[in-house]
Enzyme design. Sequence first.
Site: not given
Length: 389
Positions: A130, A369, A373
């Site tokens: 990703l 992952e 925050e």
Amino acid sequence: MTDTTMTDADRAEQERLVLDSVERFLERHVRPVALKLEHDDEYPAEIVERMKELGLFGATIPEEYGGLGLRPSTYAKVIERIAGVWMSISGIINSHLIMAFILTKNGTEAQKQAFLPRFATGELRGGLALTEPDCGTDLQAIRTLAKRDGDDYVINGSKTWISNGIHGSCFALLVKTDLTAQPRHKGMTMFLAEKGPGFTVSRKLEKLGYKGIDSAELVFEDYRIPAANRIGAEGQGMACAISGLELGRLNVAARGVGVAQAALDEAVKYSQQRHTFGKPIHQHQAVALKLADMVTRTEAARLLVEKAAAALDRGERCDFEAGMAKLFATEAALENATESLRIHGGYGYSKEFVVERLYRDAPLLCIGEGTNEIQRLVIAKRLIERNPI
């Protein structure tokens, strides 16, 4: 026996057998070599072969495709135990199983038949591609582009911080098929990309901790991939990615519990061995208070992980529960690792002690992952959605 026919007693027995096997594997084949492999940043090839034999690469893959078909709750307990001995090897299976989970939920039957049995045996291993050099949290900003060319797509771009990037051979690859789409996620698509011409690894990324597992940059230069490898339709890539992240966040939360427990165990042991001022240091109030906070954090984190895993077992949406578990458990790991190092004093700073590795590994959990925050924003958003006025 499929999961749908299992009684609670069957599931409990399956879980016991699996956890017993994992614990034997860890004590015989991981704990004795983890310190050296981690310090040398050496890929644990022999351990990976043992993990293949145990079926861990198929842990959550349905039995009909050759996997173990473990429930998320059992899988979380497996990961907790692995992370408590050496966190890096939990990452080798996590990214791989996110890819498998995405395919299981979103792929065609032909795709499942073609890939899942090979994923389950570890013949094909890989993960999730990703992140890019200029975007991590904001996935909609990715620039890797796939253009349709007949029955194929041609992909150009790069990915970074990809777990299993060097030793893996197949990745759930998120790309843009439309750079102008609004909202931006409508232009995102996901493919199952096997290594081949045009798909190369540019370099291994050096890290503070989380060593042994290969984190790498991937480069795509006129990489041609069949349209049959597309998961879902064009424009559904972001939804595919999100569908896998709940399992990923559960995994990272379970790792947090494992690291928090390991840091606690080291502190409890050392506080009884080390004496100052004529008594073991656990009898000093300053140390006793730390130990009490550490065990409380660990138990609370474990309960949050169990709650999130139970929701995933039931097939429910659990980003709220998984987000809280990931947030709390990873912060618990970081706090416990820090406090354990302080209890060890100067010895905690030595590479001869396990706590030094835990201290370097724990910060990753607060970043991976989805940063903590971001978890807080997700939790708050879901909280308001569940409590409208």
